[in-house]
Design a protein around this motif. Structure first.
Motif: not given
Length: 333
Positions: A166-177
């Protein structure tokens, strides 16, 4: 299985310098109500670096308000750091400042927990949710997984064996998805092998190079590679199919009870006057109704998701609880 409907927004920043960028003329410090003409004195803070999703949205909104003569001298400036929570803290500290607003989205909701921020979005004044953008589950062209069902079967058999990027850090959209998806298909999110990349620019070569089994991100990140036949989209996370990916099923149509959409909105500091709140809401409503904004939605592939005031505040509270629950389950909040 209980319905899980989680609407998602992107952008994580990791620097703490202040970068100023005006959109239009310098803002009038005194401001104006807009009763007899365009509103003056409005400022929009972007809590991440220039060029990201929040920055693009804020500067597009400011330009549309200028072009449609809704406001003049709208100033947009960047205050990045800690996934958006440096800007969030600044917003909360500006209590009563009715001329300031902050562009934000789902990424700031998650970062407020993973960064252990003292400031929270529930402390701010909700102005408007602007847009949504669907996510997508993608695989390299040579992947053995031809459908989302194929992927889920293999993933459930070996949650740690299949890396998801995912293109984000933990807690970001690409992690949450992918965490939400795991929970929806019966996988313990704590077992997910999530690999974080610094935006879509780093995620794409990882996908193309087979460093991860699949990727989860906004569908717009992949369109060029999908059209070139380098990547395949197994499913989109919206309620309905995406115009740009007409032949790709939604998760719901594939039997997975999950809708997950990245979103972006605007909030103001706590304690602003009712009059200042209404000036912002009126200006944003007129912007939303303009031909210029509708053209930008089409141009950028954004889904119109406009709600204001109390309706947006209710949505923010629901998002805050949902994200907090998931991150606590993962030991990140």
């Amino acid at each position: 299985m209980a319905t899980r409907r989680n609407l998602l927004v992107m952008g994580v920043a990791a620097v703490t310098a202040l970068a100023l960028g005006a959109c239009g003329a310098t803002a009038d410090d005194e401001g104006g109500s807009g009763a007899d003409g365009p509103v003056t004195g409005l400022r929009i803070m972007v809590p991440n670096t220039p060029g990201g999703g929040y920055d693009t949205t804020a500067r597009t909104a400011a330009k549309v308000m200028e072009d449609a003569k809704i406001a003049t001298g709208v100033q947009v400036f960047n205050l990045p750091g800690a996934g958006g929570t440096v800007g969030l803290q600044r917003t909360v500290n500006e209590k009563g400042n009715g001329k300031l607003a902050m562009q934000m989205g789902l990424g700031v909701v998650g970062a407020s927990y993973t960064s252990k921020s003292q400031a929270t979005l529930t402390q701010t004044t909700a102005l408007a949710k602007l847009i949504e953008e669907a996510g997508a589950i993608v695989v390299p062209k040579d992947s053995p997984y031809r459908t989302i069902g194929d992927l889920v079967t293999a993933w459930k058999a070996s949650p740690k064996g299949l890396a998801v990027g995912g293109g984000s850090s933990p807690g970001g959209p690409d992690h949450l998805l992918p965490m939400q998806l795991a929970r929806a298909v019966g996988i313990d999110p704590r077992q997910v092998n999530f690999v974080s990349y610094d935006g879509g620019g780093e995620l794409l070569p990882a996908l193309l190079g087979g460093k991860v089994a699949f990727g989860a991100s906004g569908f717009g990140e992949f369109l060029d590679q999908v059209e070139a036949g380098q990547l395949r989209v197994l499913a989109v996370t919206s309620e309905s199919p995406i115009e740009a990916l007409k032949d790709v099923p939604t998760l719901k149509a594939s039997g997975i009870d999950l809708v997950f959409t990245n979103w972006r909105g605007i909030v103001a500091p706590p304690g602003i006057s009712d009059a200042d709140k209404q000036v912002w809401i009126d200006a944003l409503t007129r912007m939303h109704e303009s031909a210029e904004w509708k053209a930008e939605l089409t141009k950028r592939g954004w889904t119109d998701a406009f709600v204001t005031g109390d309706a947006f505040a209710t949505f923010l509270n629901e998002q805050d609880r949902s994200v907090a629950d998931l991150l606590k389950q993962l030991g990140l909040a």
